[in-house]
Write a protein that holds these residues in place. Structure first.
Motif, PDB file in Angstrom:
ATOM      1  N   HIS A 142       0.803  -1.221   0.000  1.00 16.07           N
ATOM      2  CA  HIS A 142       0.000   0.000   0.000  1.00 16.07           C
ATOM      3  C   HIS A 142       0.837   1.272   0.000  1.00 16.07           C
ATOM      4  O   HIS A 142       0.285   2.353  -0.170  1.00 16.07           O
ATOM      5  N   HIS A 143       2.132   1.171   0.195  1.00 11.38           N
ATOM      6  CA  HIS A 143       2.971   2.365   0.152  1.00 11.38           C
ATOM      7  C   HIS A 143       4.415   1.967  -0.131  1.00 11.38           C
ATOM      8  O   HIS A 143       4.806   0.811   0.033  1.00 11.38           O
TER       9      HIS A 143
ATOM     10  N   TYR B 228       4.634   6.632  -2.945  1.00 13.21           N
ATOM     11  CA  TYR B 228       3.284   6.304  -3.380  1.00 13.21           C
ATOM     12  C   TYR B 228       2.486   5.696  -2.242  1.00 13.21           C
ATOM     13  O   TYR B 228       3.025   5.143  -1.299  1.00 13.21           O
ATOM     14  N   ARG B 229       1.190   5.830  -2.377  1.00 12.78           N
ATOM     15  CA  ARG B 229       0.214   5.196  -1.487  1.00 12.78           C
ATOM     16  C   ARG B 229      -0.868   4.616  -2.380  1.00 12.78           C
ATOM     17  O   ARG B 229      -1.286   5.234  -3.349  1.00 12.78           O
ATOM     18  N   SER B 230      -1.311   3.432  -2.022  1.00 13.07           N
ATOM     19  CA  SER B 230      -2.381   2.768  -2.762  1.00 13.07           C
ATOM     20  C   SER B 230      -3.507   2.429  -1.811  1.00 13.07           C
ATOM     21  O   SER B 230      -3.283   2.209  -0.621  1.00 13.07           O
TER      22      SER B 230
ATOM     23  N   THR C 219      -3.727   4.381  -6.941  1.00 13.10           N
ATOM     24  CA  THR C 219      -2.372   4.680  -6.493  1.00 13.10           C
ATOM     25  C   THR C 219      -2.053   6.129  -6.813  1.00 13.10           C
ATOM     26  O   THR C 219      -2.292   6.592  -7.935  1.00 13.10           O
TER      27      THR C 219
END
Length: 176
Positions: free
Chosen positions: A111-112, A129-131, A145
């Motif tokens: 997730h990141h 990034y973050r998802s 994302t």
């Protein structure tokens, strides 16, 4: 979002939606022969079938491991997805690197993290990034994302430059 790159992908690694900055940041993927007939890129197809992907993704090996692990997780969740099975078969047939990663049996839900790209127009970028999973339906998997640069870095300056270029492109025109 104009200063962050954002995209939505499905479990088969198809980019189903994106903003202008994502398209500009990943322009080589959109210009690849691996896009589908509707002009949509598939991250896995690009990584494993386009030799130019190693030029865009600085950490190509890490991107490959993560991509295959996400696909393996999807295959476990949706074993009857014919399109996913066909994609896995295609990549297994055409890419020795994919076969090696698939045989490793990694499964990862991430997730990141950090993504490093070598963009042909603005140079090297280090992005965070973050998802997050999007609640579309019980069966469909869609992941949003968002990538951005840390404040006060060269990557932030380069991402801003790329965003300014992307803002000037007509919506029907692709970046070169």
């Amino acid at each position: 979002m104009t200063r962050s790159s954002a995209f939505v992908r499905n479990g088969r690694m198809e980019v189903v939606a994106h903003n202008a900055l994502f398209r500009a940041l990943h322009a080589p993927m959109f210009h690849s022969e691996t896009i589908d007939r509707r002009g949509r890129p598939n991250i896995a197809r690009y990584l494993f079938l386009d030799p130019g992907s190693a030029g865009l993704f600085v950490d190509w090996q890490a991107a490959a491991v993560t991509t295959v692990a996400l696909m393996r997780a999807e295959a476990g969740r949706e074993p009857r997805d014919r399109a996913l099975r066909d994609l896995i078969g295609e990549l297994s047939t055409l890419s020795p690197q994919f076969r090696i990663q698939w045989a490793a049996h990694h499964v990862r839900i991430h997730h990141h993290g950090t993504k490093r790209l070598q963009h042909p127009g603005v140079g090297r970028l280090e992005l965070v990034y973050r998802s997050m999973d999007l609640p579309v339906s019980d069966r469909a998997v869609y992941d949003l994302t968002v990538c951005t640069a840390e404040p006060a870095t060269c990557s932030e300056d380069r991402l801003r430059l790329l965003a300014s270029w992307a803002a000037t492109w007509p919506s029907a025109m692709e970046p070169t």
